[in-house]
Design a protein around this motif. Structure first.
Motif, mmCIF file in Angstrom:
data_model
loop_
_atom_site.group_PDB
_atom_site.id
_atom_site.type_symbol
_atom_site.label_atom_id
_atom_site.label_comp_id
_atom_site.label_asym_id
_atom_site.label_seq_id
_atom_site.Cartn_x
_atom_site.Cartn_y
_atom_site.Cartn_z
ATOM 1 N N PRO A 149 -2.854 -15.762 -7.173
ATOM 2 C CA PRO A 149 -2.813 -14.810 -6.046
ATOM 3 C C PRO A 149 -1.534 -13.972 -6.024
ATOM 4 C CG PRO A 149 -2.482 -17.067 -5.281
ATOM 5 C CD PRO A 149 -2.900 -17.164 -6.714
ATOM 6 N N ILE A 150 -1.692 -12.725 -5.608
ATOM 7 C CA ILE A 150 -0.577 -11.784 -5.491
ATOM 8 C C ILE A 150 -0.521 -11.284 -4.048
ATOM 9 C CG2 ILE A 150 0.392 -9.570 -6.239
ATOM 10 C CD1 ILE A 150 -1.159 -9.935 -8.872
ATOM 11 N N GLN A 151 0.635 -11.377 -3.435
ATOM 12 C CA GLN A 151 0.824 -10.907 -2.064
ATOM 13 C C GLN A 151 1.794 -9.733 -2.049
ATOM 14 O OE1 GLN A 151 -0.393 -11.900 1.184
ATOM 15 N NE2 GLN A 151 0.678 -10.000 1.714
ATOM 16 N N LEU A 152 1.318 -8.587 -1.547
ATOM 17 C CA LEU A 152 2.219 -7.462 -1.331
ATOM 18 C C LEU A 152 2.954 -7.671 -0.020
ATOM 19 C CD1 LEU A 152 0.232 -4.275 -2.389
ATOM 20 C CD2 LEU A 152 1.421 -5.954 -3.792
ATOM 21 N N CYS A 153 4.189 -7.242 0.028
ATOM 22 C CA CYS A 153 4.983 -7.392 1.240
ATOM 23 C C CYS A 153 4.498 -6.418 2.310
ATOM 24 C CB CYS A 153 6.461 -7.141 0.929
ATOM 25 S SG CYS A 153 7.528 -7.309 2.379
ATOM 26 N N VAL A 154 4.056 -6.964 3.430
ATOM 27 C CA VAL A 154 3.538 -6.155 4.530
ATOM 28 C C VAL A 154 4.621 -5.234 5.084
ATOM 29 C CG1 VAL A 154 2.724 -6.295 6.919
ATOM 30 C CG2 VAL A 154 1.707 -7.757 5.171
ATOM 31 N N PHE A 155 5.836 -5.747 5.149
ATOM 32 C CA PHE A 155 6.915 -4.927 5.710
ATOM 33 C C PHE A 155 7.213 -3.726 4.820
ATOM 34 C CE2 PHE A 155 11.366 -3.849 6.620
ATOM 35 C CZ PHE A 155 11.272 -3.652 7.993
ATOM 36 N N ARG A 222 -4.627 2.085 2.107
ATOM 37 C CA ARG A 222 -5.792 1.738 1.273
ATOM 38 C C ARG A 222 -5.381 1.229 -0.105
ATOM 39 N NH1 ARG A 222 -9.464 7.118 2.450
ATOM 40 N NH2 ARG A 222 -10.811 6.267 4.114
ATOM 41 N N ARG A 223 -4.247 1.710 -0.593
ATOM 42 C CA ARG A 223 -3.809 1.336 -1.940
ATOM 43 C C ARG A 223 -3.483 -0.158 -2.001
ATOM 44 N NH1 ARG A 223 0.259 4.641 -2.316
ATOM 45 N NH2 ARG A 223 -1.154 6.378 -2.731
ATOM 46 N N ASN A 224 -4.250 -0.882 -2.787
ATOM 47 C CA ASN A 224 -4.085 -2.334 -2.931
ATOM 48 C C ASN A 224 -4.157 -3.075 -1.601
ATOM 49 O OD1 ASN A 224 -3.559 -2.220 -5.816
ATOM 50 N ND2 ASN A 224 -1.544 -1.407 -5.307
ATOM 51 N N PHE A 225 -5.036 -2.580 -0.716
ATOM 52 C CA PHE A 225 -5.155 -3.191 0.608
ATOM 53 C C PHE A 225 -5.510 -4.673 0.523
ATOM 54 C CE2 PHE A 225 -7.735 -4.135 4.473
ATOM 55 C CZ PHE A 225 -6.730 -3.998 5.418
ATOM 56 N N ASP A 226 -6.354 -5.024 -0.434
ATOM 57 C CA ASP A 226 -6.757 -6.425 -0.565
ATOM 58 C C ASP A 226 -5.574 -7.346 -0.828
ATOM 59 O OD1 ASP A 226 -6.609 -5.046 -3.081
ATOM 60 O OD2 ASP A 226 -7.525 -6.796 -4.044
ATOM 61 N N LEU A 227 -4.537 -6.824 -1.496
ATOM 62 C CA LEU A 227 -3.372 -7.651 -1.805
ATOM 63 C C LEU A 227 -2.446 -7.839 -0.604
ATOM 64 C CD1 LEU A 227 -2.463 -6.384 -5.400
ATOM 65 C CD2 LEU A 227 -3.979 -8.261 -4.706
ATOM 66 N N LEU A 228 -2.677 -7.050 0.440
ATOM 67 C CA LEU A 228 -1.948 -7.275 1.689
ATOM 68 C C LEU A 228 -2.537 -8.448 2.467
ATOM 69 C CD1 LEU A 228 -1.580 -3.577 2.923
ATOM 70 C CD2 LEU A 228 0.290 -5.052 2.152
ATOM 71 N N LEU A 229 -3.764 -8.813 2.135
ATOM 72 C CA LEU A 229 -4.499 -9.841 2.873
ATOM 73 C C LEU A 229 -4.448 -11.207 2.201
ATOM 74 C CD1 LEU A 229 -7.698 -7.710 3.638
ATOM 75 C CD2 LEU A 229 -5.574 -7.837 4.952
#
Length: 323
Positions: A149-155, A222-229
């Motif tokens: 899993p990869i998590q983008l930083c929400v902040f 929208r860009r890589n939105f799934d990785l924010l979740l």
């Protein structure tokens, strides 16, 4: 006139953001004479860096434990008019540096070099990655770790949207409403609410098609939105990762002193010392009690004595691992 301990002390002071000119002045006051010039001191520090073990050699020697959760990022710097990017791979729980690499661009190729330099460590029990969503970085991660899993930083996403519309001081009712809708997406308590709130913003954008800034913000989200979740399906992963931001600030502050180095190769010598200094330095002002007064290496399980100058400690204790 002086021994290696004097050079180690001078380098230590330099790593605490004291310029070489100031270091020379301080030593002049201590010894009440000119014991070395600025250029002589720089030459000795260059040799000290060359003698110092590499980041990987320190890892092989001390064998720090890894949490399995890692952050990757690139920070851009300028040296004598030349821009380059410093790529970092961190353990997010211990704050220890696994690897670093300099490049002329953030790309799949440059991040591949960063990852492959410690692929043996990463392949063991990797559980998750944190990053800012650079396309080249994402391609490199998915190539080597397609199921991790990869998590983008929400902040980071929130800050990026705030560059398009200033959220701190929204100027009109429309911007204020957009800010609220963005926050409802990024800081939603559940995955489904985040998805629903994004759809709500999309409908809102249809009603305000002439507002270009809203279109840009929608594109950012929208860009890589799934990785924010990702954190909703992997609750052990935080949606925030500001560790590297703090580290990048420290690195940039220290690299401002690199103007004393005249050759490009010296950039790597200096960065090598900065990276190792970070690994050995105590986190005396950490907001987390379990980290306070411990170094990243100690947080990674390394049993170290009280160290006043890590360069002296390495010189006296380091044992090269046979290859």
């Amino acid at each position: 006139m002086f021994d290696i301990k004097v050079i180690e002390q001078a380098a230590f002071m330099y790593l605490r953001s004291v310029s070489f000119a100031s270091v020379v002045s301080i030593f002049r006051s201590w010894f009440d004479e000119d014991i070395f010039s600025k250029m002589t001191l720089i030459q000795h520090v260059e040799k000290l860096s060359d003698r110092t073990p590499s980041n990987k050699e320190i890892t092989q020697w001390l064998k720090p434990k890894r949490s399995g959760y890692y952050a990757l990022d690139g920070t851009w710097m300028k040296y004598r008019g030349r821009e380059f990017v410093l790529l970092i791979l961190f353990d997010v729980e211990t704050l220890d540096i696994l690897s670093w690499h300099t490049a002329l661009e953030e790309s799949e190729s440059s991040y591949t070099k960063l990852i492959t330099s410690v692929l043996d460590e990463l392949s063991a029990e990797t559980k998750g990655f944190f990053c800012d969503g650079d396309p080249g970085l994402l391609r490199a991660l998915k190539k080597f770790f397609p199921d991790i899993p990869i998590q983008l930083c929400v902040f980071h996403k929130y800050s990026r949207a705030g560059q398009i519309i200033p959220f701190v001081r929204a100027k009109n009712p429309l911007d204020k409403e957009i800010k609220q809708k963005v926050e409802a997406i990024l800081f939603a308590p559940t995955k489904q609410e985040a998805i629903n709130n994004l759809h709500d913003l999309e409908r809102y954008a249809q009603e305000h098609q002439k507002y270009d800034k809203l279109k840009k913000i929608l594109g950012v989200l929208r860009r890589n939105f799934d990785l924010l979740l990702t954190h909703f399906d992997n609750p052990e992963m935080s949606p925030y990762n500001n560790v590297l931001e703090g580290f990048n600030y420290i690195v940039k502050r220290k690299t401002r002193l690199m103007k004393g180095f005249e050759k490009p190769v010296n950039i790597h010598r200096w960065l090598k010392l900065i990276m190792l200094d970070w690994r050995f330095h105590s986190l005396t002002e950490s907001d987390f009690k379990d980290r306070r007064n411990k170094s990243p290496l100690e947080l990674a399980g390394c049993k170290l004595p009280k160290i006043h100058n890590w360069m002296t400690y390495i010189r006296e204790k380091y044992k090269r691992i046979p290859t």
